[in-house]
Design an enzyme around this catalytic site. Sequence first.
Site, PDB file in Angstrom:
ATOM      1  CD  GLU A  53     -30.465  -8.428  10.788  1.00 51.38           C
ATOM      2  OE1 GLU A  53     -30.803  -8.237   9.613  1.00 51.38           O
ATOM      3  OE2 GLU A  53     -29.337  -8.868  11.121  1.00 51.38           O
ATOM      4  CB  CYS A  85     -31.862 -11.802   9.696  1.00 45.56           C
ATOM      5  SG  CYS A  85     -30.207 -12.228  10.293  1.00 45.56           S
ATOM      6  CG  MET A 164      16.220  10.733   1.611  1.00 45.51           C
ATOM      7  SD  MET A 164      15.555  12.413   1.443  1.00 45.51           S
ATOM      8  CE  MET A 164      17.001  13.290   0.816  1.00 45.51           C
ATOM      9  CB  SER A 169      11.439   5.756   2.671  1.00 45.12           C
ATOM     10  OG  SER A 169      11.405   4.386   3.035  1.00 45.12           O
ATOM     11  CG  ASP A 201      11.522   0.492   2.184  1.00 49.26           C
ATOM     12  OD1 ASP A 201      12.641   1.013   1.984  1.00 49.26           O
ATOM     13  OD2 ASP A 201      10.457   0.974   1.772  1.00 49.26           O
ATOM     14  CD  GLU A 296       0.909  -0.093   3.942  1.00 45.69           C
ATOM     15  OE1 GLU A 296       2.001   0.426   4.293  1.00 45.69           O
ATOM     16  OE2 GLU A 296       0.173  -0.722   4.715  1.00 45.69           O
ATOM     17  CG  LEU A 301       2.069  -1.552  -7.273  1.00 47.80           C
ATOM     18  CD1 LEU A 301       1.722  -2.275  -8.572  1.00 47.80           C
ATOM     19  CD2 LEU A 301       2.332  -2.544  -6.154  1.00 47.80           C
TER      20      LEU A 301
END
Length: 367
Positions: A53, A85, A164, A169, A201, A296, A301
């Site tokens: 605002e 505001c 796999m 991956s 990974d 992710e 999990l």
Amino acid sequence: MKSDPFYMARALKQAERGRYSTQPNPRVGCVIVKDDNIVGEGFHHVAGEAHAEINALEQAGALAEGADIFVTLEPCSHHGRTPPCADALIKVRPSRVVVAMTDPNPLVSGRGIKKLETQGIPVLSGVCEAEAKQLNRGFIKRMKTGRPFVTLKLASSLDGRIAMQSGESAWITSDASRRDVHRLRLENCVILTGINTVLADDPRMTVRLSSGDIPGAYHISGRQPYRAVLDSRRRLPEAAAILQAPGQTWQLVASDENHDIPDDNVIAFPVLNGRLDLNVILDYLGEQQINNVLVEAGGTLAAEFIKSGLLDELVVYQSPDILGSSAQAMFNLPEILEMNKKIEFEYRDLRKIGRDLKLTLSPSKLN
């Protein structure tokens, strides 16, 4: 003459510009209209700076007097890091104020609207309310429950496999999907993963985007969400890429009364059924003013979040490939033997990205 939804849609477009920068504050846009012309507009950029605002009023100047003011969230009525505001709007004496939704923050929650009405300024609420709520779903959930909105992201093959049998991956999905994941990461406050994913990974889990990648978005270059690794037995290697990458990584470990933790980035949590208690972790993240969490992780999990009923949204990037029955499944769930015990989701969005499909779903229990 253009309609109220037309101008509120414009205000929502303004609010979208702060999608990646306002955390932990809500994303808010404002448009000021006089004689069917936009004379001022603005959005909230960063927490601690002027609200939408105020930015719109500054642009409108004297033209704000007697104008219609459209704002995507009820104007604040309390002193926080910035003045109220509602007081600024009262000062310019608009013809009316149109609000998309009331503020779920208990410090406001109707008080801003009441303050305006008490001063003789008409307020219309509920215009484009659903769109406004969608834009700030993480903020709304934290204000109502004390916990962040949780999204689980997975990349899978056509037959629902995420790696796999060997664990390989990289890469199931296309470059286009992986670029979209960076945008998804950017709009979350925390990226949460498990130690098994890190060990398998060695991911960085960073955002690798520049301002030009999302036109109109405010201040995204260099911004990195927090990263959090569930690591109850403290197996995270010091040389892990997730620790070396730009930004801050939290290591979430099991509570041990006999062990001091001198590192502020190592946080201890209780264990439930042999695993870190996800309920306590989400409560903690809410206390840290985290609005949105992106999970992710692998099938274990992912299944924990589904079984515990802690998931708000599932996003699957699905490639048109088949990896076979020996590859790793999306969810390591117990065998389901009866149809009436199935876990149900609802499709919310489906779109093609590169050669892949992006599926967005929510658990049916939330409908």
